[in-house]
Design an enzyme around this catalytic site. Structure first.
Site, PDB file in Angstrom:
ATOM      1  N   SER A 298       0.834  -1.205   0.000  1.00 49.82           N
ATOM      2  CA  SER A 298       0.000   0.000   0.000  1.00 49.82           C
ATOM      3  C   SER A 298       0.865   1.250   0.000  1.00 49.82           C
ATOM      4  CB  SER A 298      -0.853  -0.018   1.263  1.00 49.82           C
ATOM      5  OG  SER A 298      -1.394   1.252   1.516  1.00 49.82           O
TER       6      SER A 298
ATOM      7  N   TYR B 283      -1.654  -0.024  10.433  1.00 47.86           N
ATOM      8  CA  TYR B 283      -1.935  -0.674   9.142  1.00 47.86           C
ATOM      9  C   TYR B 283      -0.726  -0.512   8.204  1.00 47.86           C
ATOM     10  CZ  TYR B 283      -3.546  -1.050   4.342  1.00 47.86           C
ATOM     11  OH  TYR B 283      -3.632  -1.365   3.016  1.00 47.86           O
TER      12      TYR B 283
ATOM     13  N   LYS C   2       2.193  -3.307   6.502  1.00 50.71           N
ATOM     14  CA  LYS C   2       2.558  -3.473   5.087  1.00 50.71           C
ATOM     15  C   LYS C   2       4.068  -3.292   4.913  1.00 50.71           C
ATOM     16  CE  LYS C   2      -1.525  -4.330   3.485  1.00 50.71           C
ATOM     17  NZ  LYS C   2      -1.847  -5.612   2.857  1.00 50.71           N
TER      18      LYS C   2
END
Ligand code: UDP
Length: 332
Positions: A124, A148, A152
């Site tokens: 991402s 989050y 990643k």
């Protein structure tokens, strides 16, 4: 790679019943592969998993993923299964680290055990954090600003170590803003809860109920945030190109997937109003925590290494999304 020689070669797609995963499975099937959809259905949909065998399984249960790999003997993995809500990740990081990191480790141990040589990972733009310059290229510093994004980034690092130690070749695809749909195939965005701009704005127009726009005091042309929207079918196609790249000897790499075109939140209002001769009711709210003002991708490296470039424009994205949300054809 000559795809004709790969008829019915199986590829394991974790998160294959999700928004992006279902489009990836469609694209794989179109090219003659057999996509094995591995999903725990925590957010994926059964109606979206229709392009090959379905395995209801959880990456946190290592036997489930091992059993699946043993049974289907995939020649590659496309790993998309992850939790994706930024706000939730801030409130409950344990959930994110457990699912996104521990789940990935279980997958990678199985990949190593069964000597699968290739993996495409769904990363991402969140790995970059607050942009220091735009468009963002792959050399931009990696400073995620929420759990989050950390999961990643950490996974990308794990994949680099897996390559060095065990020879697993991987492509991490850093998605910018995935959007659009494929209504003809009954595929589109159906998150619960929905937090993304385009589906919410289309719903606002279709039901004449105001959307909240977060912030109008950013340092941008009209004060609202700029994002780089990429059609989900273009994203799906990039996964196939990434596989081709790996199979033909490509090195482990991280690549942006974006269009280099920025759209502000207010421009999105205007686009929808013009395209569908409607009004988008909205009101401004204060900024949403963790929202960078501009997220704009350089798309050079993916073009160079994968020979990939986006085919769909923002008007296509909106047309397809509008059609998808009009029919309300989804639901279980
Ligand atoms: N946004 C908004 N109202 C909403 C949802 C999103 O104003 O109800 C804005 C958000 O603040 C950002 C842009 O729309 O500027 C894109 O947000 P989205 O959640 O779709 O994607 P993100 O860029 O956060 O991954």
């Amino acid at each position: 790679m000559d795809r004709k020689t790969n008829i019915m070669k199986s590829i394991l797609v974790t998160g294959g019943a999700g928004y992006i995963g279902s489009h990836v499975c469609y694209a794989l099937k179109q090219q003659g592969y057999l996509p094995i959809c591995f999903d725990n259905f925590s957010s994926g949909h059964r109606w979206a998993a229709k392009f090959g065998p379905i395995v209801e399984g959880d990456l946190l249960e290592s036997q489930e993923i091992e059993r699946t790999i043993e049974e289907y003997k995939p020649f590659s993995i496309i790993h998309l299964a992850s939790f994706i809500q930024v706000g939730e990740s801030v409130k409950n990081p344990a959930k994110y680290y457990e699912n996104n990191i521990a789940g990935t480790i279980n997958l990678l141990k199985a990949v190593q055990k069964y000597e699968i040589p290739y993996l495409v990972f769904s990363s991402s733009a969140a790995v970059y954090g607050t942009p220091e310059y735009t468009p963002i290229d792959e050399n931009h510093p990696l400073k995620p600003i929420n759990p989050y994004g950390h999961t990643k980034h950490i996974t990308e690092i794990i994949l680099q170590d897996w390559d060095k130690a065990y020879g697993l070749k991987s492509v991490s695809l850093r998605y910018f803003n995935a959007a659009g749909a494929f209504p003809e195939e009954g595929l589109g965005e159906a998150h619960e809860p929905e937090t993304h701009l385009i589906p919410l704005m289309i719903r606002a127009a279709q039901h004449q109920k105001a959307i909240q726009i977060f912030g109008n005091d950013y340092d941008t042309a009209d004060g609202t945030c700029v994002r780089d929207y990429i059609h989900v079918l273009d994203l799906a196609n990039a996964h196939l190109k990434a596989l081709d790249y790996l199979v033909t000897g490509g090195e482990t790499v991280c690549l942006n997937l974006g269009t280099e075109i920025g759209v502000t939140n207010l421009q999105m209002v205007n686009l929808i109003e013009e395209l569908f001769s409607t009004k988008v009711p909205y009101r401004f709210l204060s900024r949403r925590e963790g929202d960078p003002s501009v997220l704009l991708s350089s798309a050079l490296k993916a073009k160079e290494l994968l020979n990939w470039q986006p085919k769909y424009k923002i008007s296509d994205i909106l047309q397809h999304a509008w059609q998808w949300h009009s029919k309300e054809i989804y639901g279980e």
